[in-house]
Design a protein around this motif. Structure first.
Motif, PDB file in Angstrom:
ATOM      1  N   GLN A 181       0.762  -1.392  -0.027  1.00 14.53           N
ATOM      2  CA  GLN A 181       0.032   0.119  -0.174  1.00 14.53           C
ATOM      3  C   GLN A 181       0.760   1.277   0.024  1.00 14.53           C
ATOM      4  O   GLN A 181       0.404   2.266  -0.298  1.00 14.53           O
ATOM      5  N   SER A 182       2.063   1.118   0.442  1.00 14.68           N
ATOM      6  CA  SER A 182       2.989   2.282   0.258  1.00 14.68           C
ATOM      7  C   SER A 182       3.289   2.554  -1.232  1.00 14.68           C
ATOM      8  O   SER A 182       4.040   3.843  -1.496  1.00 14.68           O
ATOM      9  N   ARG A 183       3.276   1.902  -1.994  1.00 16.30           N
ATOM     10  CA  ARG A 183       3.767   2.249  -3.415  1.00 16.30           C
ATOM     11  C   ARG A 183       2.718   3.262  -3.953  1.00 16.30           C
ATOM     12  O   ARG A 183       1.708   3.475  -3.663  1.00 16.30           O
ATOM     13  N   GLY A 184       3.506   4.397  -4.685  1.00 18.17           N
ATOM     14  CA  GLY A 184       2.866   5.356  -5.419  1.00 18.17           C
ATOM     15  C   GLY A 184       2.404   6.499  -4.522  1.00 18.17           C
ATOM     16  O   GLY A 184       1.894   7.353  -4.750  1.00 18.17           O
ATOM     17  N   ARG A 185       3.098   6.503  -3.120  1.00 14.50           N
ATOM     18  CA  ARG A 185       2.902   7.623  -2.236  1.00 14.50           C
ATOM     19  C   ARG A 185       4.077   8.376  -2.139  1.00 14.50           C
ATOM     20  O   ARG A 185       4.257   9.370  -1.217  1.00 14.50           O
ATOM     21  N   GLY A 186       5.010   8.133  -2.692  1.00 15.84           N
ATOM     22  CA  GLY A 186       6.401   9.143  -2.778  1.00 15.84           C
ATOM     23  C   GLY A 186       6.997   8.994  -1.717  1.00 15.84           C
ATOM     24  O   GLY A 186       7.300   7.781  -1.060  1.00 15.84           O
ATOM     25  N   VAL A 187       7.396   9.934  -1.034  1.00 13.39           N
ATOM     26  CA  VAL A 187       8.228  10.129   0.231  1.00 13.39           C
ATOM     27  C   VAL A 187       7.497  10.123   1.508  1.00 13.39           C
ATOM     28  O   VAL A 187       6.700  11.188   1.488  1.00 13.39           O
ATOM     29  N   LEU A 188       7.633   9.424   2.352  1.00 18.28           N
ATOM     30  CA  LEU A 188       7.094   9.406   3.721  1.00 18.28           C
ATOM     31  C   LEU A 188       8.051   9.337   4.848  1.00 18.28           C
ATOM     32  O   LEU A 188       9.130   9.093   4.778  1.00 18.28           O
TER      33      LEU A 188
END
Length: 330
Positions: free
Chosen positions: A141-148
């Motif tokens: 689910q973290s894919r496509g969310r950029g930098v976190l």
């Protein structure tokens, strides 16, 4: 089962710091290999390659060093890494995360984390934060969310996160917007959908300078008057309240905008600048008539990062467009 590949780059910061002797302050001391040894659970999650990129307190990081970090992180993904995790000090974590967010071109997650207690202190939070960052990085689910930013079991968007406590363990928050998600029992639980991203090209210039000045009670204009002649190519003002400055400052702004872009943000730490409320000299309506741009929800520090990157890309004429994105909650 084949484990995913993950790259970890360490930059120093409190997470790496040790006390050499009683009575002395902590300083960077742990390299990437030692950090991995303090979090043995990582070996069961991924095939990890780790590299010590810097060994610095984050207050001493520079834009040029961050470009090198970006090149390294991109190379890891291009060579097959599922995700990249960076560890650094918390003092500039919010600025570094936003800088990388502006330039990160992949769907693969880039996760930043740090610590509030040094590695040699009782209850050091570094290993737990590193483990959490890896768990979030590996979550589909973290894919496509950029930098976190992952810290204290919270997941924050780079554009919203701020360090809002100097020493507390719960030092980071995202005022008004809240965190993007939580780490619950080792899994990322996102509270918001992923948003469209529009990364910028890598800067081809690295020598540009952008000034950041804060408006203060009864402040004189001496520093402000010198900005245009000192080689700066942009100015960010951390203004009072909703984006206001003293009347004397407003007169200077009227001249400076003929020489360089000027952004006015709020110094309050939470909330946006106004656009159509205050009409006095030095109010946001007056500053806009003079040619200054209002930052909306973007904090002064990140305004400086944005302007530095845009100038470096030769895209400072798009500053108004980028700031418009931060004038409405997203």
């Amino acid at each position: 089962m084949t484990l995913p590949t993950l790259a970890i780059g360490t930059l120093g910061g409190t997470l790496s710091m040790l006390q050499a002797a009683a009575g002395e302050g902590v300083t960077p001391g742990l390299d990437s290999t030692q950090m991995l040894a303090d979090a043995p659970q990582l070996a069961s999650l991924a095939r990890i390659s780790a590299k010590t990129l810097q060994m610095l307190p984050s207050a001493s990081l520079s834009f040029i060093q961050l470009i090198d970090v970006l090149y390294w992180a991109k190379a890891q993904v291009e060579e097959g890494a599922h995700a990249v995790v960076l560890t650094q000090g918390t003092d500039t974590l919010e600025e570094v995360a936003y800088f990388l967010e502006l330039l990160w071109p992949f769907d693969a997650p880039l996760i930043l984390t740090g610590a509030m207690r040094a590695a040699s202190e009782p209850g050091a939070d570094g290993p737990a934060n590193l483990l959490a960052a890896v768990q979030v990085a590996l979550d589909s689910q973290s894919r496509g969310r950029g930098v976190l930013v992952v810290i204290n079991d919270q997941i924050h968007a780079a554009e919203h996160v701020r360090k809002t406590e100097s020493l507390a363990m719960a030092a980071f928050s995202s005022p008004h917007f809240g965190c993007e998600g939580l780490l619950i029992e080792g899994r990322a639980c996102y509270l918001k959908p992923a948003r469209p991203r529009h990364p910028l090209p890598e800067p081809w210039r690295l020598d540009q300078r952008v000034a950041l000045l804060e408006a203060d009670f009864a402040a004189d204009t001496l520093l402000l008057e010198q900005v245009a002649g000192l080689g700066y190519e942009g100015l960010v003002i951390a203004g009072f309240g909703a984006g206001h400055v003293p009347a004397a400052w407003a007169k200077c702004v009227g001249y400076i905008v003929t020489r360089m872009p000027v952004i006015v943000a709020s110094r309050t730490g939470s909330g946006p600048t106004a656009r159509h409320t205050y009409g006095f000299e030095g109010g946001e309506m007056d500053l806009q008539r003079k040619g200054a741009l209002m930052a909306g929800f973007l904090c002064p520090r990140k305004c400086r990062v944005l302007l530095w990157v845009l100038i470096g890309c030769g895209m400072d004429d798009e500053l108004e467009h980028w700031l418009e994105e931060y004038r409405q909650p997203r």
